[in-house]
Design a protein around this motif. Structure first.
Motif, PDB file in Angstrom:
ATOM      1  N   ASP A 176       0.817  -1.213   0.000  1.00 48.75           N
ATOM      2  CA  ASP A 176       0.000   0.000   0.000  1.00 48.75           C
ATOM      3  C   ASP A 176       0.853   1.266   0.000  1.00 48.75           C
ATOM      4  N   THR A 177       2.159   1.124  -0.205  1.00 43.44           N
ATOM      5  CA  THR A 177       3.186   2.180  -0.243  1.00 43.44           C
ATOM      6  C   THR A 177       3.574   2.689   1.137  1.00 43.44           C
ATOM      7  N   PRO A 199       1.119   5.401   4.065  1.00 39.19           N
ATOM      8  CA  PRO A 199       0.977   5.168   2.622  1.00 39.19           C
ATOM      9  C   PRO A 199       0.739   6.477   1.883  1.00 39.19           C
ATOM     10  N   ARG A 200       1.273   6.545   0.668  1.00 40.81           N
ATOM     11  CA  ARG A 200       1.134   7.752  -0.147  1.00 40.81           C
ATOM     12  C   ARG A 200      -0.029   7.653  -1.124  1.00 40.81           C
ATOM     13  N   ARG A 201      -0.658   6.530  -1.180  1.00 40.77           N
ATOM     14  CA  ARG A 201      -1.842   6.396  -2.037  1.00 40.77           C
ATOM     15  C   ARG A 201      -2.898   5.632  -1.258  1.00 40.77           C
ATOM     16  N   PRO A 202      -4.166   5.953  -1.465  1.00 37.76           N
ATOM     17  CA  PRO A 202      -5.220   5.242  -0.730  1.00 37.76           C
ATOM     18  C   PRO A 202      -5.388   3.816  -1.244  1.00 37.76           C
ATOM     19  N   ALA A 203      -5.836   2.958  -0.371  1.00 36.85           N
ATOM     20  CA  ALA A 203      -6.111   1.585  -0.774  1.00 36.85           C
ATOM     21  C   ALA A 203      -7.318   1.590  -1.713  1.00 36.85           C
ATOM     22  N   VAL A 204      -7.300   0.745  -2.700  1.00 38.31           N
ATOM     23  CA  VAL A 204      -8.395   0.651  -3.662  1.00 38.31           C
ATOM     24  C   VAL A 204      -9.484  -0.215  -3.081  1.00 38.31           C
TER      25      VAL A 204
END
Length: 63
Positions: free
Chosen positions: A42-43, A55-60
């Motif tokens: 999840d970064t 994390p730098r991006r949200p989980a899908v």
């Protein structure tokens, strides 16, 4: 920790994620890099001193 030549980036370097993977566990969603950094799918990151990098991006979301 790193014994590569040239040395991998340290955990306080901006490019710390460029270090080599020494233990990969894609089935569990994480990898250990030779500089001691744990990186997650999840970064998110966990530094050797215990500091958490969010994390730098949200989980899908699965629909």
């Amino acid at each position: 920790m790193c014994t590569h030549s040239p040395l991998c980036p340290t955990t306080d370097s901006p490019d710390r994620e460029a270090a080599r993977v020494i233990a990969g566990h894609p089935e569990q969603g994480w990898s250990l890099l030779c500089n001691g950094l744990l990186i997650f799918d999840d970064t998110g990151e966990l530094l050797p001193d215990g500091q958490i990098i969010a994390p730098r991006r949200p989980a899908v979301a699965m629909a």
